[in-house]
Motif scaffolding. Structure first.
Motif: not given
Length: 124
Positions: A98-103
């Protein structure tokens, strides 16, 4: 006795990478019917009302291929094709996903200075 039939791969299923910018622009030169102020637009990639937005989206597609400057925009697909995609198009399984997606979405926003409120990543 039954015979199992498998559909031949389609162009979409055989794709292992996102479009690049020029491929994207070519894909929207398809005779679509777009009107503005009572005028039919012949080519959204060259019309003054749409060309800059089309170019900006093309720039985002090109970033998906720029591993040197945008390494966070490429992740392997989860389709088994061996290809890659934008992280937002991959199913998240962990909080890190999820963090990679947001970044990656933030990287897209930086590319267009926040002016493309509906960039290609929103459709995932």
């Amino acid at each position: 006795m039954t015979t199992e039939q498998t559909a031949p791969p389609t162009a979409a299923s055989a794709t292992t990478r996102p479009l690049n910018g020029e491929e994207y622009l070519e894909s929207i030169r398809d005779g679509r019917e777009v009107w503005i102020y009572g005028e039919r637009v012949k080519d959204v990639t060259t019309h003054p009302a749409f060309r800059n937005s089309a170019r900006m989206v093309a720039r985002q597609y090109d970033a998906l291929h720029d591993k040197e400057n945008y390494p966070s925009l490429q992740v392997p697909t989860d389709t088994g094709s061996g290809g890659y995609t934008h992280p937002f198009f991959k199913s998240p399984y962990t909080s890190n996903d999820l963090r990679e997606s947001a970044d990656a979405i933030a990287s897209f926003a930086r590319l267009n200075y926040g002016w493309m409120g509906r960039s290609p990543d929103y459709k995932a």
